[in-house]
Structures are given as structure tokens and as C-alpha cells.
Design a protein around this motif. Structure first.
Motif, PDB file in Angstrom:
ATOM      1  N   GLY A 212      33.462  29.111  25.368  1.00  0.00           N
ATOM      2  CA  GLY A 212      34.398  30.046  24.789  1.00  0.00           C
ATOM      3  C   GLY A 212      35.202  30.808  25.828  1.00  0.00           C
ATOM      4  O   GLY A 212      34.912  30.780  27.025  1.00  0.00           O
ATOM      5  N   SER A 213      36.205  31.496  25.349  1.00  0.00           N
ATOM      6  CA  SER A 213      37.117  32.223  26.228  1.00  0.00           C
ATOM      7  C   SER A 213      36.514  33.540  26.709  1.00  0.00           C
ATOM      8  O   SER A 213      35.513  34.016  26.173  1.00  0.00           O
ATOM      9  N   SER A 214      37.143  34.107  27.724  1.00  0.00           N
ATOM     10  CA  SER A 214      36.858  35.474  28.161  1.00  0.00           C
ATOM     11  C   SER A 214      38.059  36.327  27.779  1.00  0.00           C
ATOM     12  O   SER A 214      39.194  36.023  28.173  1.00  0.00           O
ATOM     13  N   THR A 215      37.827  37.390  27.001  1.00  0.00           N
ATOM     14  CA  THR A 215      38.942  38.148  26.442  1.00  0.00           C
ATOM     15  C   THR A 215      38.643  39.641  26.414  1.00  0.00           C
ATOM     16  O   THR A 215      37.486  40.070  26.428  1.00  0.00           O
ATOM     17  N   ASP A 216      39.729  40.425  26.367  1.00  0.00           N
ATOM     18  CA  ASP A 216      39.662  41.846  26.060  1.00  0.00           C
ATOM     19  C   ASP A 216      38.746  42.602  27.018  1.00  0.00           C
ATOM     20  O   ASP A 216      37.665  43.072  26.658  1.00  0.00           O
ATOM     21  N   MET A 217      39.226  42.724  28.248  1.00  0.00           N
ATOM     22  CA  MET A 217      38.466  43.412  29.281  1.00  0.00           C
ATOM     23  C   MET A 217      39.334  44.458  29.963  1.00  0.00           C
ATOM     24  O   MET A 217      40.510  44.207  30.247  1.00  0.00           O
ATOM     25  N   SER A 218      38.743  45.623  30.255  1.00  0.00           N
ATOM     26  CA  SER A 218      39.437  46.701  30.951  1.00  0.00           C
ATOM     27  C   SER A 218      38.660  47.073  32.209  1.00  0.00           C
ATOM     28  O   SER A 218      37.429  47.226  32.175  1.00  0.00           O
ATOM     29  N   ILE A 232      40.093  35.876  38.822  1.00  0.00           N
ATOM     30  CA  ILE A 232      40.024  35.158  37.551  1.00  0.00           C
ATOM     31  C   ILE A 232      39.913  33.688  37.911  1.00  0.00           C
ATOM     32  O   ILE A 232      40.762  33.140  38.605  1.00  0.00           O
ATOM     33  N   GLY A 233      38.843  33.031  37.460  1.00  0.00           N
ATOM     34  CA  GLY A 233      38.602  31.649  37.823  1.00  0.00           C
ATOM     35  C   GLY A 233      37.438  31.537  38.809  1.00  0.00           C
ATOM     36  O   GLY A 233      36.750  32.508  39.070  1.00  0.00           O
ATOM     37  N   SER A 234      37.197  30.339  39.360  1.00  0.00           N
ATOM     38  CA  SER A 234      38.116  29.229  39.245  1.00  0.00           C
ATOM     39  C   SER A 234      38.012  28.466  37.917  1.00  0.00           C
ATOM     40  O   SER A 234      38.885  27.659  37.597  1.00  0.00           O
ATOM     41  N   GLU A 235      36.960  28.708  37.133  1.00  0.00           N
ATOM     42  CA  GLU A 235      36.809  28.000  35.864  1.00  0.00           C
ATOM     43  C   GLU A 235      37.504  28.781  34.749  1.00  0.00           C
ATOM     44  O   GLU A 235      37.053  29.862  34.364  1.00  0.00           O
ATOM     45  N   THR A 236      38.625  28.241  34.247  1.00  0.00           N
ATOM     46  CA  THR A 236      39.373  28.912  33.175  1.00  0.00           C
ATOM     47  C   THR A 236      39.684  27.963  32.025  1.00  0.00           C
ATOM     48  O   THR A 236      40.567  28.232  31.216  1.00  0.00           O
ATOM     49  N   LYS A 237      38.967  26.866  31.920  1.00  0.00           N
ATOM     50  CA  LYS A 237      39.289  25.818  30.948  1.00  0.00           C
ATOM     51  C   LYS A 237      39.292  26.326  29.513  1.00  0.00           C
ATOM     52  O   LYS A 237      40.089  25.881  28.681  1.00  0.00           O
ATOM     53  N   ASP A 238      38.400  27.257  29.171  1.00  0.00           N
ATOM     54  CA  ASP A 238      38.303  27.774  27.803  1.00  0.00           C
ATOM     55  C   ASP A 238      39.215  28.968  27.548  1.00  0.00           C
ATOM     56  O   ASP A 238      39.224  29.512  26.447  1.00  0.00           O
ATOM     57  N   GLY A 239      39.957  29.401  28.555  1.00  0.00           N
ATOM     58  CA  GLY A 239      40.953  30.448  28.379  1.00  0.00           C
ATOM     59  C   GLY A 239      40.488  31.839  28.776  1.00  0.00           C
ATOM     60  O   GLY A 239      39.367  32.250  28.457  1.00  0.00           O
ATOM     61  N   VAL A 240      41.383  32.567  29.469  1.00  0.00           N
ATOM     62  CA  VAL A 240      41.152  33.965  29.829  1.00  0.00           C
ATOM     63  C   VAL A 240      42.356  34.762  29.346  1.00  0.00           C
ATOM     64  O   VAL A 240      43.491  34.466  29.731  1.00  0.00           O
ATOM     65  N   TYR A 241      42.098  35.770  28.499  1.00  0.00           N
ATOM     66  CA  TYR A 241      43.178  36.493  27.843  1.00  0.00           C
ATOM     67  C   TYR A 241      42.909  38.007  27.841  1.00  0.00           C
ATOM     68  O   TYR A 241      41.769  38.455  27.799  1.00  0.00           O
ATOM     69  N   ASN A 242      43.989  38.768  27.872  1.00  0.00           N
ATOM     70  CA  ASN A 242      43.932  40.216  27.641  1.00  0.00           C
ATOM     71  C   ASN A 242      43.029  40.928  28.652  1.00  0.00           C
ATOM     72  O   ASN A 242      42.033  41.560  28.298  1.00  0.00           O
ATOM     73  N   ILE A 243      43.424  40.827  29.907  1.00  0.00           N
ATOM     74  CA  ILE A 243      42.709  41.494  31.000  1.00  0.00           C
ATOM     75  C   ILE A 243      43.585  42.632  31.513  1.00  0.00           C
ATOM     76  O   ILE A 243      44.738  42.419  31.896  1.00  0.00           O
ATOM     77  N   TYR A 244      43.036  43.838  31.522  1.00  0.00           N
ATOM     78  CA  TYR A 244      43.805  45.035  31.876  1.00  0.00           C
ATOM     79  C   TYR A 244      43.144  45.735  33.054  1.00  0.00           C
ATOM     80  O   TYR A 244      41.977  46.144  32.970  1.00  0.00           O
ATOM     81  N   VAL A 245      43.882  45.848  34.147  1.00  0.00           N
ATOM     82  CA  VAL A 245      43.406  46.545  35.345  1.00  0.00           C
ATOM     83  C   VAL A 245      44.303  47.748  35.587  1.00  0.00           C
ATOM     84  O   VAL A 245      45.533  47.610  35.664  1.00  0.00           O
ATOM     85  N   ASN A 246      43.718  48.924  35.711  1.00  0.00           N
ATOM     86  CA  ASN A 246      44.501  50.128  35.985  1.00  0.00           C
ATOM     87  C   ASN A 246      43.713  51.028  36.917  1.00  0.00           C
ATOM     88  O   ASN A 246      42.634  51.509  36.569  1.00  0.00           O
ATOM     89  N   GLY A 247      44.254  51.237  38.110  1.00  0.00           N
ATOM     90  CA  GLY A 247      43.575  52.086  39.070  1.00  0.00           C
ATOM     91  C   GLY A 247      42.533  51.317  39.854  1.00  0.00           C
ATOM     92  O   GLY A 247      41.349  51.394  39.563  1.00  0.00           O
ATOM     93  N   LEU A 248      42.980  50.554  40.861  1.00  0.00           N
ATOM     94  CA  LEU A 248      42.064  49.781  41.705  1.00  0.00           C
ATOM     95  C   LEU A 248      42.469  49.985  43.157  1.00  0.00           C
ATOM     96  O   LEU A 248      43.627  49.795  43.518  1.00  0.00           O
TER      97      LEU A 248
END
Length: 354
Positions: A212-218, A232-248
């Protein structure tokens, strides 16, 4: 002491916690693998250390491979495992020490020595993770310090409702394969106000193997020291969506904001937002690389809607967009970029909207 800790956890009521506390000079708890029951938490008090025993056989999962280079590298149990449980966590201002650099008393080398041997021989080392969360929900890590993991520090696989807040990971830069936090085919994740220094990816997000995908992360207001960056990766075959980074903030990290893949396990990555990121002494500040390794396979990357906003880079650095193995040109937007004049650009098969 493993049996005592496990017994206390097993006898703990749902919604309660087992607390490890120091008693004067007695502040050390040595343990082999322990399993967290449903709804139970572990508190490690300030000044208290939960330390993995330095014996490979103790962590063997029955394969008789733990502490060797045989098999697939999955021959060891984790120090702490959450498996098919809900509503638990690890809390407190104490430490969990994996003793990755200490000589194993049954192998005459350390876990990190074994990792270096694996690298030179293109093999997989069988070494335990500190924390493994599998098929679980509503799991929290708060304030705890993780250090000297034999392999990855904390892995969250096929899990949801993960909160990591105000933790520290402190492991040397030369400790191979010691990822800080890995999220695999998981969703609804928050990591905030944490400080991560390690020998591999500080944070990695993956999705592969039909899980399954990896989704909705802050990821909010975190600090990275040594390590391979936010990956992000290197394995992304199932999809990576909605990743939010703020303040790093990243200081001395090998890589900064990295999306990586190759022909073996690439897939779709989209709606990725990086905001308010400050990097200093980072070799490769921004990377989207579809040829991370020269592996065989038939998959192609489909990476789009990646936004970089308010990114500040100090010192000499590289920006790499390599879309060689992409199904279409990589698509990125860059706004409010504060870059040094001598920054090096390397762009292939990529559309950048500025």
C-alpha cells in the motif's frame, strides 16, 4: 531482566503503562527482545537507560542468521516490537541504547562492524532494529532518546495514526544503515520538534511490495544533524502522497530534501510540499533522482506536484533533478528560494516552475 520487563507489560492493564525508573546508582535495564501488548505503554524515566544486551543469539528469530551476513537480512527480532496493537507508545526522558558499536560477546565484532562487512561484500547484515511497529495504530513516541541502533532506529510499517514528538536520535555518522525514522506503507503520521543525527536517512518514507501507499504525513519543526537527509524512496512503487514539511533545519547532513528511486521499485510521488527549510553545509541540498541505483526492473518514476517554498541554503551545494527513468518529465515548483550564487545545478528530463 527481559523476562521481568515482559511479565510486567503482559500484566499491565489496557490504558496503563510500565515505568522503568532509576534507584540511585541503579539506572540500567538490560534487555533482549520485548513485545508490547495491546493498549499498553512503556515509560523510561529521566536518567534511566533501557539497553540492548550485546549478544546476537538473544535476538535471533529462529533462522539462526542473526549476527551473520546470511539470508535476507531479516534474521533478528527488534528490541521492542508493536505488532497488531492499538493505543500504545514509548514515553519519558530516558534512553534506549542499542549498543551498535559494542563488541558482541558471541561474535567478537560489533553490529556496525557487521554492517561494514556487508557493504564491502554486497550482502545484507542480520541486525536488530530498536523499535518495530507493524500493522498497528495510534502509536506514540514522546521525549525518548534513541541511540546506537544496530540497524534502523524506529520503523513503522503498514501502520496509521503515528505521532513522534520531541524525541532525540543520536548515533554516529559512520554507523551504516542506522536510519532514524522509517515509514513504510503507512498513513496519518506526525513528526514534530525532534532532533535526529544518525548514519543513514534521518527520515525515510517508502511504499512497495504491494503493502500500500504512504500518505498524509506532516513533519513540523525538526532538526537534522549528521545523516543522509529527508528521503522519499527509494521504494515508491505503491505511491507516496500528501507529504507536508514545514520548519526543518539541517546542519552537516549529506543530503537535504531527497526523492530517490530506480527501475526496480519506482512509482508515483505527488503532492509533496517543503516549506521553511534551512540547510547549511549540506552537499546535495535538493535531489530528485530516478537513477538512485543501477538496478534492473521495468518500473518508471511518475513524480509531480513537488513544491519547494522558502528554502534557504548556506554554503556550496548541489541541486540535482535527474528524470532519466521517469514516465514523463519530473515536475517541481520553486518559490522564494534563497540560494548561494555558486550553487551547482544538474537537470535532466525535468520541468521546473519558478
Amino acid at each position: 531482566m527481559t523476562d521481568d520487563i515482559q511479565k510486567a507489560l503482559n500484566n499491565c492493564s489496557v490504558g496503563k503503562a510500565v515505568k522503568l525508573s532509576n534507584n540511585g546508582s541503579m539506572n540500567l535495564f538490560l534487555s533482549g527482545p520485548i513485545t508490547m501488548p495491546n493498549g499498553v505503554s512503556l515509560i523510561i524515566d529521566k536518567g534511566t537507560v533501557l539497553r540492548a544486551v550485546n549478544n546476537a543469539n538473544t535476538f535471533d528469530n529462529g533462522s539462526k542468521n542473526c549476527g551473520t551476513l546470511n539470508g535476507d537480512g531479516k534474521g533478528c527480532k527488534a528490541l521492542i516490537t508493536f505488532y497488531h496493537v492499538s493505543n500504545g507508545g514509548i514515553y519519558g526522558k530516558g534512553e534506549i541504547d542499542g549498543q551498535g558499536g559494542q563488541i558482541l560477546n558471541d561474535k567478537m565484532l560489533s553490529w556496525w562492524d557487521l554492517a561494514q562487512q556487508a557493504k564491502s561484500g554486497s550482502q545484507n547484515q542480520n541486525a536488530p532494529r530498536l523499535i518495530q511497529v507493524e500493522s498497528s495504530e495510534n502509536i506514540k513516541l514522546y521525549q525518548i532518546t534513541l541511540k546506537n541502533a544496530p540497524k534502523f532506529h524506529a520503523v513503522f510499517s503498514r501502520s496509521s495514526g503515528i505521532t513522534v514528538w520531541n524525541i532525540k536520535i543520536n548515533t554516529p555518522a559512520n554507523a551504516r544503515n542506522t536510519d532514524g525514522l522509517d515509514f513504510m506503507s503507512s498513513n496519518n503520521v506526525t513528526v514534530a520538534s525532534s532532533n535526529i543525527s544518525t548514519g543513514d536517512d534521518n527520515i525515510a518514507i517508502k511504499a512497495s511490495g504491494g503493502n500500500g501507499s504512504s500518505t498524509d504525513m506532516s513533519f513540523l519543526n525538526n532538526i537534522f544533524g549528521s545523516g543522509h537527509g529527508f528521503s522519499i524512496g527509494s521504494e515508491t512503487k505503491d505511491g507516496v502522497y500528501n507529504i507536508y514539511v514545514n520548519g526543518l533545519t539541517m546542519k552537516g547532513t549529506d543530503n537535504g530534501l531527497r526523492i530517490k528511486g530506480d527501475r526496480s521499485q519506482s512509482g508515483e510521488v505527488s503532492n509533496i510540499q517543503y516549506n521553511n527549510v534551512n540547510m547549511s553545509n549540506v552537499k546535495n541540498s535538493i535531489i530528485m533522482d530516478t537513477v538512485y541505483e543501477n538496478k534492473s526492473g521495468s518500473t518508471k518514476a511518475n513524480w509531480h506536484d513537488v513544491v519547494y517554498n522558502e528554502i534557504t541554503v548556506f554554503g556550496q551545494s548541489n541541486i540535482i533533478f535527474n528524470g532519466t527513468n521517469a514516465i514523463a518529465p519530473l515536475k517541481a515548483t520553486m518559490t522564494n528560494m534563497h540560494l548561494p550564487d555558486n550553487i551547482m545545478w544538474n537537470i535532466k528530463n525535468t520541468n521546473i516552475n519558478k
